[in-house]
Design a protein around this motif. Structure first.
Motif, PDB file in Angstrom:
ATOM      1  N   ASN A 151       6.892   3.372   2.307  1.00 48.58           N
ATOM      2  CA  ASN A 151       6.450   4.565   3.038  1.00 48.58           C
ATOM      3  C   ASN A 151       6.655   5.842   2.234  1.00 48.58           C
ATOM      4  O   ASN A 151       5.930   6.817   2.397  1.00 48.58           O
ATOM      5  N   ALA A 152       7.656   5.826   1.342  1.00 45.66           N
ATOM      6  CA  ALA A 152       7.918   6.997   0.495  1.00 45.66           C
ATOM      7  C   ALA A 152       7.006   7.049  -0.727  1.00 45.66           C
ATOM      8  O   ALA A 152       7.116   7.972  -1.532  1.00 45.66           O
ATOM      9  N   GLY A 153       6.112   6.075  -0.860  1.00 38.85           N
ATOM     10  CA  GLY A 153       5.155   6.114  -1.955  1.00 38.85           C
ATOM     11  C   GLY A 153       5.293   5.009  -2.971  1.00 38.85           C
ATOM     12  O   GLY A 153       4.515   4.942  -3.925  1.00 38.85           O
ATOM     13  N   ALA A 154       6.300   4.114  -2.822  1.00 40.68           N
ATOM     14  CA  ALA A 154       6.506   2.987  -3.750  1.00 40.68           C
ATOM     15  C   ALA A 154       6.537   3.459  -5.200  1.00 40.68           C
ATOM     16  O   ALA A 154       5.901   2.873  -6.082  1.00 40.68           O
ATOM     17  N   VAL A 182       0.879  -1.164   0.000  1.00 42.30           N
ATOM     18  CA  VAL A 182       0.000   0.000   0.000  1.00 42.30           C
ATOM     19  C   VAL A 182       0.914   1.211   0.000  1.00 42.30           C
ATOM     20  O   VAL A 182       1.593   1.488   0.992  1.00 42.30           O
ATOM     21  N   ALA A 183       0.968   1.915  -1.118  1.00 44.31           N
ATOM     22  CA  ALA A 183       1.894   3.041  -1.253  1.00 44.31           C
ATOM     23  C   ALA A 183       1.690   4.033  -0.120  1.00 44.31           C
ATOM     24  O   ALA A 183       0.583   4.503   0.126  1.00 44.31           O
ATOM     25  N   GLY A 184       2.784   4.345   0.588  1.00 42.46           N
ATOM     26  CA  GLY A 184       2.719   5.307   1.678  1.00 42.46           C
ATOM     27  C   GLY A 184       2.438   4.694   3.036  1.00 42.46           C
ATOM     28  O   GLY A 184       2.438   5.404   4.044  1.00 42.46           O
ATOM     29  N   VAL A 207      14.821  -1.321   3.811  1.00 43.82           N
ATOM     30  CA  VAL A 207      14.770  -0.643   2.511  1.00 43.82           C
ATOM     31  C   VAL A 207      13.381  -0.769   1.888  1.00 43.82           C
ATOM     32  O   VAL A 207      12.822   0.202   1.371  1.00 43.82           O
ATOM     33  N   LEU A 208      12.813  -1.971   1.931  1.00 43.53           N
ATOM     34  CA  LEU A 208      11.462  -2.170   1.396  1.00 43.53           C
ATOM     35  C   LEU A 208      10.461  -1.295   2.137  1.00 43.53           C
ATOM     36  O   LEU A 208       9.569  -0.691   1.530  1.00 43.53           O
ATOM     37  N   THR A 209      10.599  -1.214   3.464  1.00 49.46           N
ATOM     38  CA  THR A 209       9.695  -0.397   4.273  1.00 49.46           C
ATOM     39  C   THR A 209       9.840   1.074   3.916  1.00 49.46           C
ATOM     40  O   THR A 209       8.840   1.789   3.735  1.00 49.46           O
ATOM     41  N   ALA A 210      11.077   1.545   3.812  1.00 48.92           N
ATOM     42  CA  ALA A 210      11.310   2.954   3.483  1.00 48.92           C
ATOM     43  C   ALA A 210      10.758   3.296   2.099  1.00 48.92           C
ATOM     44  O   ALA A 210      10.162   4.361   1.896  1.00 48.92           O
ATOM     45  N   TRP A 211      10.955   2.398   1.151  1.00 47.47           N
ATOM     46  CA  TRP A 211      10.479   2.638  -0.220  1.00 47.47           C
ATOM     47  C   TRP A 211       8.955   2.692  -0.268  1.00 47.47           C
ATOM     48  O   TRP A 211       8.369   3.562  -0.920  1.00 47.47           O
TER      49      TRP A 211
END
Length: 713
Positions: free
Chosen positions: A272-275, A228-230, A266-270
């Motif tokens: 959370n940043a909107g994918a 879920v983007a973000g 890294v996956l979490t940060a990406w």
């Protein structure tokens, strides 16, 4: 021996007749559920005929070194066991092929060659029974060896992905990237390739999820999109990775190569940043955790600093590691530790203080996007070994930056997205080895940053990536400030965005917010009940963000006690009756969370008891839907009420609309009205669907009902 050979001959004939029958009528074969575990033994058994066939080849090659009747008996015995195990492996493989998740083309080739190999092994055994036919044994043995390699190739492609046995140069080469390489290709795709492609490729799509193409990733699997983007907390990919290794839903499965802590980070940060799959590496901020990960991968050969302090014990690190706080060494064998915090909603202030157990080893701390307050800087000031500190998008100001002056080894400090001023930077000048401060997206202007650079030349003040007027980038989605989706009159809905000048457009009527006419978020707003809020970020000369969706609930009255008249399924007991009124919401992709109660064999039947007669006008159930997991809306809902628990009156009975096709997992509300009056006792009954519909893969089986909250208004 004669009796054994006779019995074996009948058994081999029977098995191969069965294999032939199953192959001819495979489209009409329906396997009972108890045979599925038998099929899953195929990977375990298939190595036996391979090893035995190799032994047969070696014995035949060196047969001149053996003399006597014993060799003949040994060969007959080994050939018999080879043929028997090959037939059993082929049969189990056929059973396994009936399960979903395999591409038909490669699966069929593996199935046909595997059954063919079984017949060849049977032929070898039959030929060796008579001496006059043994002249054909050598060519048939050679053909069997070829069949074994071909079958193995297709099997490896199914299990590990295409090109596993004979990888191409491109597949084996390491990815090199530049600033123009998309972040997805440089950081995300290599992680997925190493840890996920094995079970989610064109030949083997477990859970109907194809991960080798971007289109397949965006489509998701039978449980819906994997991110879920973000919002990493609600993303299937991160939820599965953070489950205990023993959990059957943990991904990658136990026994497969696991995601490392920094890879999950890294996956979490990406996400959370909107994918954003199109964002380029050059557009990452200098202190972005994804850039740090890429730089670490790119310069693995760079010499790592040495430290002379004692390492923390493995027990301490294991105790402090949680799904939302990851601690790991900065390099293999180094005592120095790095800590990352994830998911803002899961952050608690005491989690920071708990790091005092490793304060002598902690050299890097990442608190990006956490609700860190000014008072927390005093705790951080105790971690005197810190060399790198990331406080991006936290709630700190420059009022207490002086608490960091005890960090005499600090070299890098990230304050992007916080309320810093030029004057506040003076407190940092006393840090003796500070080399860089990241201040992009703060009240500090570009001109003020240049003045700071002149005033403190030993420190580099980084303003971050500044796009040109001709360049359009995509915004990240808005961030929901609320940590609880159950609202009270004192907790209105609040959004924020880390980038200055962004307008947040939102709707509360279920429609999609556009960039022009949807209401603009100005200040926190109140909701009057169950509401689905959709929001997106817009800004001139930027592409609008993806839309994020949040479902809010509101409970006006809270019962004193809850009695579960029917016990939930033992796997989904939650926290007892209190689960339904504790205002703790569950997640649509994690029904093992204690926020849920699950029922299947019998209905949910709960009695809610109030202190005194209460003017309840409506009862709302918050239910889960995960159709792939057999979780459906209730077949019926009944609400009974009264002031005598033995004489309750039926207020309303609903038959919720049932789905007609597969849908993404979600949480929804079902509301029932109550006749005007005041009630001390309210009973709710939610009956599961007795038989799943014809279109569903589990047709005819009973469905589940999951409820996490019941609200009274």
């Amino acid at each position: 021996m004669f009796r054994f050979q006779t019995l074996l001959s009948y058994l081999l004939v029977g098995l191969h007749v069965l294999l032939l029958f199953l192959l001819i009528f495979q489209e009409k074969v329906m396997l009972p559920a108890w045979l599925q575990p038998v099929g899953r033994m195929h990977p375990m058994l298939l190595h036996l005929p391979i090893g035995l066939l190799v032994i047969v080849g070696l014995l035949w090659l060196f047969k001149r070194e053996f003399v006597g009747e014993s060799f003949t008996k040994l060969m007959k015995f080994i050939l018999g066991i080879t043929a028997l195990s090959a037939a059993a492996a082929a049969l189990m493989g056929f059973f396994l092929s009936r399960e979903e998740g395999y591409t038909a083309d490669v699966l069929n080739w593996h199935k046909y060659t595997g059954i063919g190999l079984s017949f060849l092994c049977y032929g070898l055994w039959a030929l060796y029974q008579t001496a006059e036919e043994q002249r054909l044994f050598t060519p048939l043995l050679g053909l069997s060896a070829v069949a074994m390699f071909v079958t193995g190739h297709f099997g490896a492609s199914l299990t590990h992905g295409e090109g596993y046995l004979f990888p191409t140069t491109d597949a084996a080469s390491q990815l090199t990237f530049t600033d123009d390489t998309p972040v997805f290709e440089a950081a995300i795709q290599p992680i997925l390739k190493a840890k996920c492609y094995q079970c989610h490729n064109e030949q083997k799509t477990k859970g109907e999820l194809l991960m080798t193409t971007l289109a397949g990733l965006l489509k998701g699997g039978k449980n819906g999109p994997i991110w879920v983007a973000g919002d990493a907390l609600k993303s299937h990919l991160i939820q599965r990775a953070n489950l205990p290794l023993e959990d059957k839903n943990h991904m990658p499965p136990k026994g497969k190569a696991q995601l490392a802590a920094d890879e999950i980070g890294v996956l979490t940060a990406w996400i959370n940043a909107g994918a954003n799959t199109k964002q380029k590496v050059g557009q990452l901020a200098a202190n972005d955790p994804i850039r740090a990960f890429l730089n670490k991968e790119k310069s693995a050969e760079t010499q790592v600093a040495t430290y002379d302090f004692e390492p923390a014990s493995e027990e301490t690190i294991e105790k402090l590691n949680t799904p939302f706080r990851v601690i790991f060494p900065i390099a293999n064998g180094s005592p120095a530790l790095h800590t990352d915090f994830f998911v803002r909603q899961a952050y608690k202030q005491e989690q920071l203080g708990e790091l005092s157990e490793i304060k002598d080893q902690l050299v890097a701390l990442n608190l990006s996007n956490m609700p860190v307050k000014n008072e927390d800087l005093k705790t951080i000031g105790q971690f005197e070994q810190l060399e790198k500190l990331v406080l991006n998008n936290t709630d700190i100001t420059d009022a207490t930056l002086s608490n960091l002056q005890s960090l005499t080894k600090l070299k890098s400090l990230s304050l992007s997205g916080t309320k810093q001023t030029k004057a506040g930077m003076a407190a940092l000048a006393k840090l003796p080895v500070l080399k860089e401060v990241f201040i992009w997206n703060t009240p500090i202007s570009e001109a003020e940053a240049k003045e700071l650079q002149k005033q403190y030349p030993a420190i580099r003040f980084e303003m971050g990536y500044v796009p040109t007027d001709a360049e359009k980038l995509k915004l990240n989605p808005p961030v929901l400030v609320n940590e609880n989706l159950v609202l009270t009159n004192a907790t209105p809905v609040s959004f924020k965005h880390p980038l200055k000048g962004v307008t947040i457009r939102y709707t509360t009527d279920g429609t999609l917010p556009d960039s022009l006419t949807a209401p603009a978020y100005q200040k926190p707003f109140a909701l009057n009940g169950y509401t689905i809020v959709k929001a997106r970020a817009v800004k001139d000369k930027w592409y609008a963000s993806d839309i994020v969706e949040y479902t809010f609930f509101k409970g006006g009255y809270r019962p004193k006690t809850v009695e579960l008249l029917n016990e939930p399924n033992p796997q989904y007991m939650g926290e007892g009756g209190g689960t339904l009124v504790n205002f703790k919401k569950g997640e649509a992709n994690d029904f093992k969370n204690k926020a849920w109660l699950g029922y299947r064999e019998k209905p949910l039947e709960a009695l809610f008891v109030f202190d005194k007669p209460t003017p309840v006008k409506s009862v709302m159930l918050s239910i889960g839907r995960n159709l792939g997991g057999y979780i459906f809306p209730p077949a019926s809902i009944e609400v009974w009420a009264g002031n005598d628990r033995t004489k309750l009156e039926l207020m309303q009975k609903l038959n919720p609309v049932q789905p007609t096709q597969n849908e993404a997992a979600r949480i929804e509300a079902i509301e029932t009205k109550v006749k005007e009056g005041s009630y001390t006792f309210i009973k709710v009954i939610a009956r599961p669907v007795a038989k799943l519909p014809e279109w569903h893969g589990g047709k005819g089986q009973p469905a589940w009902v999951f409820v996490d909250e019941v609200f009274f208004n």
